[in-house]
Scaffold this motif. Structure first.
Motif, mmCIF file in Angstrom:
data_model
loop_
_atom_site.group_PDB
_atom_site.id
_atom_site.type_symbol
_atom_site.label_atom_id
_atom_site.label_comp_id
_atom_site.label_asym_id
_atom_site.label_seq_id
_atom_site.Cartn_x
_atom_site.Cartn_y
_atom_site.Cartn_z
ATOM 1 N N ASP A 53 55.294 75.396 6.126
ATOM 2 C CA ASP A 53 55.113 74.149 6.869
ATOM 3 C C ASP A 53 53.721 74.010 7.467
ATOM 4 O O ASP A 53 53.432 73.046 8.190
ATOM 5 C CB ASP A 53 56.169 74.022 7.965
ATOM 6 C CG ASP A 53 56.087 75.127 9.017
ATOM 7 O OD1 ASP A 53 55.175 75.985 8.908
ATOM 8 O OD2 ASP A 53 56.925 75.140 9.936
ATOM 9 N N GLY A 54 52.833 74.983 7.202
ATOM 10 C CA GLY A 54 51.467 74.905 7.690
ATOM 11 C C GLY A 54 51.220 75.634 8.988
ATOM 12 O O GLY A 54 50.057 75.813 9.388
ATOM 13 N N THR A 55 52.267 76.044 9.709
ATOM 14 C CA THR A 55 52.085 76.826 10.920
ATOM 15 C C THR A 55 51.635 78.240 10.555
ATOM 16 O O THR A 55 51.773 78.676 9.403
ATOM 17 C CB THR A 55 53.374 76.887 11.750
ATOM 18 O OG1 THR A 55 54.420 77.495 10.966
ATOM 19 C CG2 THR A 55 53.820 75.477 12.151
ATOM 20 N N THR A 56 51.109 78.955 11.539
ATOM 21 C CA THR A 56 50.566 80.284 11.269
ATOM 22 C C THR A 56 51.140 81.333 12.223
ATOM 23 O O THR A 56 51.614 81.016 13.317
ATOM 24 C CB THR A 56 49.036 80.292 11.380
ATOM 25 O OG1 THR A 56 48.656 79.890 12.710
ATOM 26 C CG2 THR A 56 48.417 79.354 10.358
ATOM 27 N N ALA A 57 51.074 82.573 11.783
ATOM 28 C CA ALA A 57 51.442 83.723 12.603
ATOM 29 C C ALA A 57 50.371 84.784 12.409
ATOM 30 O O ALA A 57 49.749 84.867 11.337
ATOM 31 C CB ALA A 57 52.814 84.267 12.204
ATOM 32 N N THR A 58 50.132 85.607 13.446
ATOM 33 C CA THR A 58 49.088 86.634 13.377
ATOM 34 C C THR A 58 49.670 87.982 13.784
ATOM 35 O O THR A 58 49.473 88.431 14.911
ATOM 36 C CB THR A 58 47.903 86.265 14.282
ATOM 37 O OG1 THR A 58 48.386 86.008 15.620
ATOM 38 C CG2 THR A 58 47.180 85.029 13.763
ATOM 39 N N PRO A 59 50.391 88.642 12.881
ATOM 40 C CA PRO A 59 50.948 89.950 13.207
ATOM 41 C C PRO A 59 49.839 90.975 13.412
ATOM 42 O O PRO A 59 48.801 90.918 12.743
ATOM 43 C CB PRO A 59 51.802 90.282 11.985
ATOM 44 C CG PRO A 59 51.186 89.509 10.870
ATOM 45 C CD PRO A 59 50.698 88.241 11.498
ATOM 46 N N PRO A 60 50.028 91.915 14.347
ATOM 47 C CA PRO A 60 48.996 92.938 14.571
ATOM 48 C C PRO A 60 48.883 93.883 13.385
ATOM 49 O O PRO A 60 49.868 94.196 12.718
ATOM 50 C CB PRO A 60 49.502 93.670 15.822
ATOM 51 C CG PRO A 60 50.985 93.451 15.819
ATOM 52 C CD PRO A 60 51.193 92.081 15.242
ATOM 53 N N ALA A 61 47.658 94.318 13.105
ATOM 54 C CA ALA A 61 47.403 95.225 11.989
ATOM 55 C C ALA A 61 46.921 96.565 12.511
ATOM 56 O O ALA A 61 46.283 96.646 13.574
ATOM 57 C CB ALA A 61 46.374 94.628 11.039
ATOM 58 N N SER A 62 47.211 97.617 11.779
ATOM 59 C CA SER A 62 46.766 98.955 12.157
ATOM 60 C C SER A 62 46.337 99.711 10.913
ATOM 61 O O SER A 62 46.814 99.448 9.809
ATOM 62 C CB SER A 62 47.874 99.719 12.886
ATOM 63 O OG SER A 62 49.024 99.817 12.065
ATOM 64 N N GLU A 63 45.433 100.674 11.097
ATOM 65 C CA GLU A 63 44.940 101.449 9.969
ATOM 66 C C GLU A 63 45.919 102.563 9.630
ATOM 67 O O GLU A 63 46.494 103.208 10.514
ATOM 68 C CB GLU A 63 43.556 102.032 10.262
ATOM 69 C CG GLU A 63 42.919 102.686 9.042
ATOM 70 C CD GLU A 63 41.480 103.119 9.286
ATOM 71 O OE1 GLU A 63 40.768 103.406 8.310
ATOM 72 O OE2 GLU A 63 41.074 103.151 10.475
ATOM 73 N N ALA A 64 46.115 102.780 8.359
ATOM 74 C CA ALA A 64 46.990 103.844 7.880
ATOM 75 C C ALA A 64 46.155 104.779 7.015
ATOM 76 O O ALA A 64 44.940 104.840 7.148
ATOM 77 C CB ALA A 64 48.158 103.250 7.097
ATOM 78 N N THR A 65 46.783 105.526 6.173
ATOM 79 C CA THR A 65 46.074 106.394 5.247
ATOM 80 C C THR A 65 46.246 105.868 3.829
ATOM 81 O O THR A 65 47.287 105.285 3.514
ATOM 82 C CB THR A 65 46.614 107.840 5.325
ATOM 83 O OG1 THR A 65 48.024 107.820 5.105
ATOM 84 C CG2 THR A 65 46.300 108.451 6.688
ATOM 85 N N PRO A 66 45.257 106.028 2.951
ATOM 86 C CA PRO A 66 43.949 106.653 3.217
ATOM 87 C C PRO A 66 43.034 105.759 4.048
ATOM 88 O O PRO A 66 43.400 104.631 4.385
ATOM 89 C CB PRO A 66 43.401 106.862 1.802
ATOM 90 C CG PRO A 66 44.025 105.760 0.999
ATOM 91 C CD PRO A 66 45.416 105.613 1.549
ATOM 92 N N VAL A 67 41.847 106.265 4.340
ATOM 93 C CA VAL A 67 40.884 105.542 5.174
ATOM 94 C C VAL A 67 40.633 104.148 4.595
ATOM 95 O O VAL A 67 40.490 103.972 3.381
ATOM 96 C CB VAL A 67 39.562 106.325 5.258
ATOM 97 C CG1 VAL A 67 38.480 105.476 5.928
ATOM 98 C CG2 VAL A 67 39.754 107.617 6.029
#
Length: 275
Positions: free
Chosen positions: A36-50
């Motif tokens: 429908d054009g709305t947005t969401a911004t889930p948090p991101a985190s670093e995993a492995t590999p680098v």
């Protein structure tokens, strides 16, 4: 990838520098754009590999979603899509029925997502001939003036639930005041008279009981599609023969389904709503 409505989609991307090496970013933003054009911004985190990042997004609406990753330090971006299935299954066959027909292990789930995709594609092929099989709600607009009957486009029709005007001052109609020819999808007023449009009609279409010739044809089509794409990977399957495929193209579908499946759909192959 396709997810069920309400499931958590794990989104994955890599940050790369100008030379193509995976590196840790100073900052990362994930934006999911819903149908429908709305947005969401889930948090991101670093995993492995680098340089590998993931974000978990809980799906809330069905349809195609766009996923946009934006990295800074270094500047990098990545765009992907994910699809969310509706709550109601779009498949004629259950996953268990599909696996049993293909002689796949019921406990091995590694190919379930791929099989569900081809199962849904099979349903589309069957419904090309039969009209809706899986029960669903349909909303469609009819740009008519004054007519004695409305020809609904997705027969067989189980029930009409709403008939509303598309313009101010137009006339709405009580669904209880309509006669509906289910196989043909024709709606008329019980007391006679005209329907004044343009109108928006909401109705339920499909078959609460699926005849064995339809489910049998679905099994043949599924096996054909599954065997065809597996052959491309492994050079052929035991028992898979070219004569299982279509030998002459079917109008509208080409070589997508075997003729024996089309024959199984007889008399349901007379066209949508005429079975």
């Amino acid at each position: 990838m396709t997810y069920d409505l309400g499931a958590t989609a794990r989104l994955i991307a890599q940050c790369r520098d100008a030379g193509g090496a995976a590196v840790t970013a100073d900052a990362v933003t994930v934006t999911v754009t819903l149908p429908d054009g709305t947005t969401a911004t889930p948090p991101a985190s670093e995993a492995t590999p680098v340089g590998t990042y993931h974000a978990d997004y809980v799906t809330t609406v069905p349809g195609r979603h766009t996923v946009r990753w934006q990295f800074t330090g270094p500047a990098h971006a990545y765009t992907d899509v994910l699809d969310v299935r509706p709550e109601q299954t779009p498949a004629i066959l259950s996953l268990r029925d599909a696996k049993e027909h293909l002689n796949l292990s019921l406990t091995d789930t590694r190919e379930d997502d791929e099989l569900r995709f081809w199962n849904n594609a099979t349903t589309t092929a069957v419904e090309y001939f039969t009209g809706p099989v899986v029960v669903r709600t349909v909303t469609e607009d009819h740009a008519v003036g004054m007519v004695e009957a409305l020809a609904l486009r997705r027969a067989p029709v189980l029930e009409v639930t709403a008939v509303e005007p598309l313009r101010d001052g137009g006339t709405s109609y009580d669904p209880d005041g309509l006669n509906v020819n289910s196989p043909a999808g024709i709606a008329t007023r019980k007391g006679g008279g005209l329907l004044h449009g343009p109108l928006r009609v909401t109705y339920r279409a499909g078959r609460p009981i699926v005849a064995e010739n339809i489910s049998g044809a679905a099994r043949i089509i599924l096996q054909h599609l599954w065997t065809t794409q597996r052959r491309s990977r492994s050079g052929g399957l035991p028992g898979a023969r070219d004569d299982y495929s279509v030998t002459e193209p079917i109008p509208g579908l080409g070589y997508a389904i075997p003729h024996r499946a089309k024959q199984m759909l007889n008399p349901d192959d007379q066209g949508p709503g005429l079975a």
